[in-house]
Motif scaffolding. Structure first.
Motif, PDB file in Angstrom:
ATOM      1  N   PRO A  81       0.838  -1.214   0.000  1.00 22.13           N
ATOM      2  CA  PRO A  81       0.000   0.000   0.000  1.00 22.13           C
ATOM      3  C   PRO A  81       0.868   1.257   0.000  1.00 22.13           C
ATOM      4  CG  PRO A  81      -0.799  -1.571   1.613  1.00 22.13           C
ATOM      5  CD  PRO A  81       0.525  -2.099   1.109  1.00 22.13           C
ATOM      6  N   ASN A  82       0.466   2.234  -0.772  1.00 26.87           N
ATOM      7  CA  ASN A  82       1.240   3.462  -0.896  1.00 26.87           C
ATOM      8  C   ASN A  82       0.270   4.644  -0.869  1.00 26.87           C
ATOM      9  OD1 ASN A  82       2.833   5.651  -1.833  1.00 26.87           O
ATOM     10  ND2 ASN A  82       4.144   4.247  -2.966  1.00 26.87           N
ATOM     11  N   PRO A  83       0.482   5.591   0.030  1.00 29.81           N
ATOM     12  CA  PRO A  83      -0.435   6.740   0.087  1.00 29.81           C
ATOM     13  C   PRO A  83      -0.346   7.642  -1.146  1.00 29.81           C
ATOM     14  CG  PRO A  83       1.398   7.047   1.604  1.00 29.81           C
ATOM     15  CD  PRO A  83       1.510   5.654   1.051  1.00 29.81           C
ATOM     16  N   ASP A  84       0.751   7.547  -1.877  1.00 26.93           N
ATOM     17  CA  ASP A  84       0.901   8.319  -3.113  1.00 26.93           C
ATOM     18  C   ASP A  84       0.125   7.589  -4.209  1.00 26.93           C
ATOM     19  OD1 ASP A  84       1.758   9.252  -5.627  1.00 26.93           O
ATOM     20  OD2 ASP A  84       3.794   9.627  -4.924  1.00 26.93           O
ATOM     21  N   LYS A  85      -1.005   8.140  -4.601  1.00 29.41           N
ATOM     22  CA  LYS A  85      -1.893   7.449  -5.555  1.00 29.41           C
ATOM     23  C   LYS A  85      -1.219   7.189  -6.896  1.00 29.41           C
ATOM     24  CE  LYS A  85      -6.148   8.785  -3.439  1.00 29.41           C
ATOM     25  NZ  LYS A  85      -7.522   9.057  -3.565  1.00 29.41           N
ATOM     26  N   ALA A  89      -0.668   3.430  -8.332  1.00 32.63           N
ATOM     27  CA  ALA A  89      -1.186   3.004  -9.644  1.00 32.63           C
ATOM     28  C   ALA A  89      -0.061   2.468 -10.516  1.00 32.63           C
ATOM     29  CB  ALA A  89      -1.888   4.174 -10.332  1.00 32.63           C
ATOM     30  N   PHE A  90       1.101   3.114 -10.465  1.00 34.62           N
ATOM     31  CA  PHE A  90       2.260   2.669 -11.239  1.00 34.62           C
ATOM     32  C   PHE A  90       2.625   1.230 -10.879  1.00 34.62           C
ATOM     33  CE2 PHE A  90       6.958   2.319 -11.496  1.00 34.62           C
ATOM     34  CZ  PHE A  90       7.139   2.549 -12.845  1.00 34.62           C
ATOM     35  N   TRP A  91       2.779   0.946  -9.590  1.00 35.50           N
ATOM     36  CA  TRP A  91       3.181  -0.395  -9.164  1.00 35.50           C
ATOM     37  C   TRP A  91       2.050  -1.406  -9.290  1.00 35.50           C
ATOM     38  CZ3 TRP A  91       7.868  -1.704  -9.510  1.00 35.50           C
ATOM     39  CH2 TRP A  91       8.861  -0.740  -9.368  1.00 35.50           C
ATOM     40  N   GLN A  92       0.810  -0.973  -9.185  1.00 34.19           N
ATOM     41  CA  GLN A  92      -0.313  -1.898  -9.367  1.00 34.19           C
ATOM     42  C   GLN A  92      -0.327  -2.427 -10.795  1.00 34.19           C
ATOM     43  OE1 GLN A  92      -2.173  -3.218  -7.002  1.00 34.19           O
ATOM     44  NE2 GLN A  92      -3.100  -4.520  -8.557  1.00 34.19           N
ATOM     45  N   ARG A  93       0.005  -1.592 -11.759  1.00 35.48           N
ATOM     46  CA  ARG A  93       0.082  -2.026 -13.169  1.00 35.48           C
ATOM     47  C   ARG A  93       1.130  -3.130 -13.324  1.00 35.48           C
ATOM     48  NH1 ARG A  93      -1.441  -3.763 -17.667  1.00 35.48           N
ATOM     49  NH2 ARG A  93      -0.358  -3.058 -19.504  1.00 35.48           N
ATOM     50  N   PHE A  94       2.276  -2.966 -12.678  1.00 37.84           N
ATOM     51  CA  PHE A  94       3.330  -3.982 -12.731  1.00 37.84           C
ATOM     52  C   PHE A  94       2.817  -5.306 -12.165  1.00 37.84           C
ATOM     53  CE2 PHE A  94       7.161  -6.004 -10.819  1.00 37.84           C
ATOM     54  CZ  PHE A  94       7.912  -6.153 -11.966  1.00 37.84           C
TER      55      PHE A  94
END
Length: 109
Positions: A81-85, A89-94
């Motif tokens: 989890p990252n508070p920086d949206k 989103a960048f890492w969720q795509r990966f």
């Protein structure tokens, strides 16, 4: 537990890993024993390559059973989890492209 190249990852994503510092090249269609070239890109512009062999998921499972492990499973990688949206989103795509999986194997002994 260990990390492995995902043998079920979709080759159409291999060049899409570039923003994450990685690309993979493999013959298409993939078959057992094909060589996979992984290129890792450093922030300073240099890169290095590793070569891996493509193994079908069943081959991994067989090898772990033969080595005496009583259980084996593929565990999806998750983004922290990252508070920086934008970063989230960048890492969720990966993670959604599934280039890597965790391997969990256990022995009864």
């Amino acid at each position: 537990m260990g990390i492995a190249d995902n043998p079920r990852s979709d080759p159409k994503h291999y060049e899409s890993y570039r923003p994450y510092g990685l690309t993979k090249q493999v013959p298409s269609p993939r078959k057992e024993g094909d060589l996979i070239t992984l290129t890792f890109f450093n922030p300073d512009g240099t890169s290095f390559q590793l070569t891996n062999a493509y193994l079908a998921p069943e081959s991994y499972e067989w090898a772990f059973r033969e080595a005496g492990f009583s259980s084996f499973q593929w565990v999806p990688v998750r983004a922290r989890p990252n508070p920086d949206k934008e970063a989230a989103a960048f890492w969720q795509r990966f993670v959604e492209m599934e280039p890597l999986l965790l391997v969990e194997a256990r022995s009864d002994g």
